[in-house]
Design a protein around this motif. Sequence first.
Motif, PDB file in Angstrom:
ATOM      1  N   ARG A 159      74.450 -23.647 -74.594  1.00 43.72           N
ATOM      2  CA  ARG A 159      74.340 -23.215 -72.857  1.00 43.72           C
ATOM      3  C   ARG A 159      74.544 -21.538 -73.132  1.00 43.72           C
ATOM      4  O   ARG A 159      75.455 -21.132 -73.178  1.00 43.72           O
ATOM      5  N   PRO A 160      73.915 -21.769 -71.887  1.00 45.78           N
ATOM      6  CA  PRO A 160      74.074 -19.798 -71.279  1.00 45.78           C
ATOM      7  C   PRO A 160      74.849 -19.078 -70.739  1.00 45.78           C
ATOM      8  O   PRO A 160      74.855 -19.659 -69.285  1.00 45.78           O
ATOM      9  N   ASN A 161      75.621 -18.448 -71.200  1.00 49.08           N
ATOM     10  CA  ASN A 161      76.675 -17.447 -69.914  1.00 49.08           C
ATOM     11  C   ASN A 161      75.742 -16.692 -69.249  1.00 49.08           C
ATOM     12  O   ASN A 161      74.890 -16.391 -69.779  1.00 49.08           O
ATOM     13  N   GLY A 162      75.754 -16.287 -67.383  1.00 48.41           N
ATOM     14  CA  GLY A 162      75.225 -15.811 -67.071  1.00 48.41           C
ATOM     15  C   GLY A 162      76.065 -15.133 -65.770  1.00 48.41           C
ATOM     16  O   GLY A 162      77.049 -15.435 -65.466  1.00 48.41           O
ATOM     17  N   PRO A 167      77.468 -17.958 -52.617  1.00 48.65           N
ATOM     18  CA  PRO A 167      77.012 -17.515 -51.163  1.00 48.65           C
ATOM     19  C   PRO A 167      77.808 -16.931 -50.679  1.00 48.65           C
ATOM     20  O   PRO A 167      78.079 -15.824 -50.435  1.00 48.65           O
ATOM     21  N   ASP A 168      79.527 -16.883 -51.073  1.00 45.99           N
ATOM     22  CA  ASP A 168      80.729 -16.843 -50.553  1.00 45.99           C
ATOM     23  C   ASP A 168      81.894 -16.215 -51.796  1.00 45.99           C
ATOM     24  O   ASP A 168      82.589 -15.897 -51.190  1.00 45.99           O
ATOM     25  N   ALA A 169      81.075 -15.677 -52.609  1.00 47.03           N
ATOM     26  CA  ALA A 169      81.764 -14.910 -53.606  1.00 47.03           C
ATOM     27  C   ALA A 169      81.165 -14.500 -54.482  1.00 47.03           C
ATOM     28  O   ALA A 169      79.757 -13.322 -54.899  1.00 47.03           O
ATOM     29  N   ALA A 170      81.808 -13.251 -54.866  1.00 48.50           N
ATOM     30  CA  ALA A 170      81.227 -12.396 -55.747  1.00 48.50           C
ATOM     31  C   ALA A 170      80.902 -12.877 -56.944  1.00 48.50           C
ATOM     32  O   ALA A 170      81.320 -13.767 -57.146  1.00 48.50           O
ATOM     33  N   PRO A 171      79.646 -12.598 -57.936  1.00 55.28           N
ATOM     34  CA  PRO A 171      79.410 -12.842 -58.108  1.00 55.28           C
ATOM     35  C   PRO A 171      79.967 -13.362 -59.633  1.00 55.28           C
ATOM     36  O   PRO A 171      81.174 -12.399 -59.381  1.00 55.28           O
ATOM     37  N   SER A 172      80.317 -14.115 -60.743  1.00 53.75           N
ATOM     38  CA  SER A 172      81.377 -14.176 -61.787  1.00 53.75           C
ATOM     39  C   SER A 172      80.611 -14.449 -63.015  1.00 53.75           C
ATOM     40  O   SER A 172      79.606 -14.786 -62.731  1.00 53.75           O
ATOM     41  N   LEU A 173      80.691 -14.840 -64.395  1.00 53.11           N
ATOM     42  CA  LEU A 173      80.053 -14.351 -65.538  1.00 53.11           C
ATOM     43  C   LEU A 173      80.596 -15.905 -66.210  1.00 53.11           C
ATOM     44  O   LEU A 173      81.924 -16.141 -65.862  1.00 53.11           O
ATOM     45  N   GLY A 174      80.210 -16.894 -66.697  1.00 50.64           N
ATOM     46  CA  GLY A 174      79.931 -17.912 -66.689  1.00 50.64           C
ATOM     47  C   GLY A 174      79.432 -18.543 -67.507  1.00 50.64           C
ATOM     48  O   GLY A 174      77.790 -17.834 -67.140  1.00 50.64           O
ATOM     49  N   PRO A 175      79.586 -19.854 -68.068  1.00 50.40           N
ATOM     50  CA  PRO A 175      78.852 -20.619 -68.297  1.00 50.40           C
ATOM     51  C   PRO A 175      77.457 -21.196 -66.916  1.00 50.40           C
ATOM     52  O   PRO A 175      78.018 -21.385 -66.259  1.00 50.40           O
ATOM     53  N   SER A 176      76.459 -21.775 -67.544  1.00 49.80           N
ATOM     54  CA  SER A 176      75.227 -21.852 -66.596  1.00 49.80           C
ATOM     55  C   SER A 176      76.107 -22.781 -65.816  1.00 49.80           C
ATOM     56  O   SER A 176      75.873 -24.006 -66.587  1.00 49.80           O
ATOM     57  N   ALA A 394      79.099 -23.718 -73.983  1.00 48.03           N
ATOM     58  CA  ALA A 394      78.270 -22.361 -74.119  1.00 48.03           C
ATOM     59  C   ALA A 394      80.155 -21.611 -75.083  1.00 48.03           C
ATOM     60  O   ALA A 394      80.607 -22.020 -74.593  1.00 48.03           O
ATOM     61  N   GLY A 395      79.361 -20.561 -75.861  1.00 53.48           N
ATOM     62  CA  GLY A 395      80.281 -19.589 -76.636  1.00 53.48           C
ATOM     63  C   GLY A 395      81.613 -18.611 -75.758  1.00 53.48           C
ATOM     64  O   GLY A 395      80.965 -18.547 -73.717  1.00 53.48           O
ATOM     65  N   THR A 396      82.399 -18.313 -75.888  1.00 56.30           N
ATOM     66  CA  THR A 396      82.719 -17.294 -75.089  1.00 56.30           C
ATOM     67  C   THR A 396      82.549 -16.230 -74.930  1.00 56.30           C
ATOM     68  O   THR A 396      81.871 -15.708 -75.693  1.00 56.30           O
TER      69      THR A 396
END
Lengths: 404, 404
Positions: A159-162, A167-176, A394-396
């Motif tokens: 599972r990829p991170n990205g 819509p109501d939040a800042a972008p975050s990094l994490g597993p799809s 997903a990995g870390t």
Amino acid sequence: MSWLELPAGTGFGLANLPYGIFTSGPDDRRTGVAVGDRVLDLAAVTGDPVHATGSLNAFMAQGPAAWSRLRRRLVDLLTDESHRSAVEPHLHPAAAVTMHLPVEVADYVDFYSSRHHAENLGRMFRPGTPPLTPNWTHLPIGYHGRAGTVQVSGTPVVRPNGQRKSPDAAPSLGPSRRLDIEAEVGFVVGVPTALGESVALGEFDQHVFGVCLVNDWSARDLQAWEYVPLGPFLGKSFLTSMSPWIVPVEALAAARVAPPARAEPLLPYLDDTEHPWGLDLALEVRLNGELISSPPFAEMYWTPAQQLAHLTVNGASLRTGDLFASGTVSGPARDQRGSLIELSWGGAEPLTLAGGGTRTFLEDGDEVTITATAPAADGSRLSFGAVTGRIAPAGTPVGGLGGS
Amino acid sequence: MSWLELPAGTGFGLANLPYGIFTSGPDDRRTGVAVGDRVLDLAAVTGDPVHATGSLNAFMAQGPAAWSRLRRRLVDLLTDESHRSAVEPHLHPAAAVTMHLPVEVADYVDFYSSRHHAENLGRMFRPGTPPLTPNWTHLPIGYHGRAGTVQVSGTPVVRPNGQRKSPDAAPSLGPSRRLDIEAEVGFVVGVPTALGESVALGEFDQHVFGVCLVNDWSARDLQAWEYVPLGPFLGKSFLTSMSPWIVPVEALAAARVAPPARAEPLLPYLDDTEHPWGLDLALEVRLNGELISSPPFAEMYWTPAQQLAHLTVNGASLRTGDLFASGTVSGPARDQRGSLIELSWGGAEPLTLAGGGTRTFLEDGDEVTITATAPAADGSRLSFGAVTGRIAPAGTPVGGLGGS
């Protein structure tokens, strides 16, 4: 009729004879041909070093006369009893070999050629506007994907991170959270062209060697945030899986059909009235063994010959090993859709699984298998084998999740 | 100080030592290093077969320790008088050799990392809306291009055919009427990664071997009609030109600068406070010899280290020979814009040429040359050489023009 006993209903009879790359022990990759439940070692049986290169590229580059010649020879070897003693030692049980990536992929292009798929996505993402963009019926829309992450069936789907953006939040990094499949058919180029040349519709089978199945794994949340204005990137580039067996175009003569009626007159370079390359492939998509969709490839609006003509009309050159895929194959019915985003209508209508539970997008541990068959010249149905993959967690991500 | 006499003001002094692939007669491609107005034959002077493979890939795959080792050795060979007699026979006049594509390009990715460029295009194409899309300040937008049509500087630029669509007419097939340049900087990967790995910002110079100039020729009319929703395809895939000399990352230590201030806090994997990889390259774009733009690479919002971190955050693997380009380099001033669509504001404000006439987009016979220099460790400026191309008339498209 082969002297080799073929399992009843095999999709790997003498009308098919697909090529792949296998090992039977140490890593000495060589070319094999699937026959029934066996794999014939072409390097050993022919002694031709082109079949010991570890990919199909060198053989594919030899062109259609060589492809036909070997195909006739294989039929002869497998039907004439006098060859039996020479051939039999080089037949390996298919269950005992390991299949590898069959081609060194040069460039990878992914099209978007199912009208039903494009309309479904248009209805979901642009409600209230026409489901197709104005260009869609005039040209086969496509884009380049990442050739280096095209891998053979069975490669784990981590599972990829990205970046994901609600819509109501800042972008975050994490597993799809919206990991999806795209059930596609792929076409492999054998004969290259020079820069500045174009491939006319009638020259399709002078350049394209064979056909395989493709699963273009897609992280819908990554894709949704990144894709305006330059198209899909990280949402697709983590992995694309292809089936290990390449079915020769020559084996598909009985599968050729006329494509669907055209909504608009086509420009001459795309007008395929005299060169129809619709293909009557019946795909099946299974999630953890359960049939969830049966996409009909014959419904594809743009044929692979049109895709290739369009891809080269600007003079872009082809290389041996170029792979172009059809885009998600979806038919008009709900159970003919080739992606989970369509099957679950963007997650709003979860699939109920006969085996229990529901599914919108893929969960860790899920296994997806796509298979296909097509009518063969001898009245049987030939098999494309399968492209399969299981979702791993997903990995870390590098630098931590950072507020995910 | 070299025993070799270097031309005054050469950009190819001992602080540069860029690598390329050359032939001096028959087609025996080998690795060379530019020194002053000479090319040193590395295959001959080192006897190392890695420099006789016809591309830089095998050497690039050896990694940063090997890159540094050879660089130190080259400085020694060119400064210690005792090596003179052994080295001198392998120095060819640069004017007498032919340069070739320096790398076997694996995947080609093009970014979109100049804020000024993105804002200019936004203002032209989406007037009345914010010039940047919402994702632009959160991630380096990019897409995959066609690796097979990346060619060396000097390759003729045949005007591509393709579908063009005027607002009031059906699409037609014909030669692009809005052929443009994109002045870019390219980064070449040496050390690959496995599927699932990511490259942190601080690991940039452990993977990237060197830097070159790129002209991503663009047919704006083809692109405008095709690019929604999956991005650029035929409008870019006919040709991408790269300069023949790859400047080692190690030569650019004195060119490193902090990137522009950030409009938004960045997620940790992109927060480059501790690993700034802005580069103070001064580009120049010449049309038929006349300077038309001086794009400052130091103005780029996203650095190549951020581009690489983003490209791999989803686990996409790298291969030796991967090329990623910056996207058009444009500065804030009009005469710093890296494309004709910006310089002529979509054709509305033609450039007046000192040599006579005006220009909106490229005409047949036009020649475009992009050069760049950067500060070197010894106080001089090092040169990136040039990427150049001349426009040749379109060929006749397959199937005729069809109502063009």
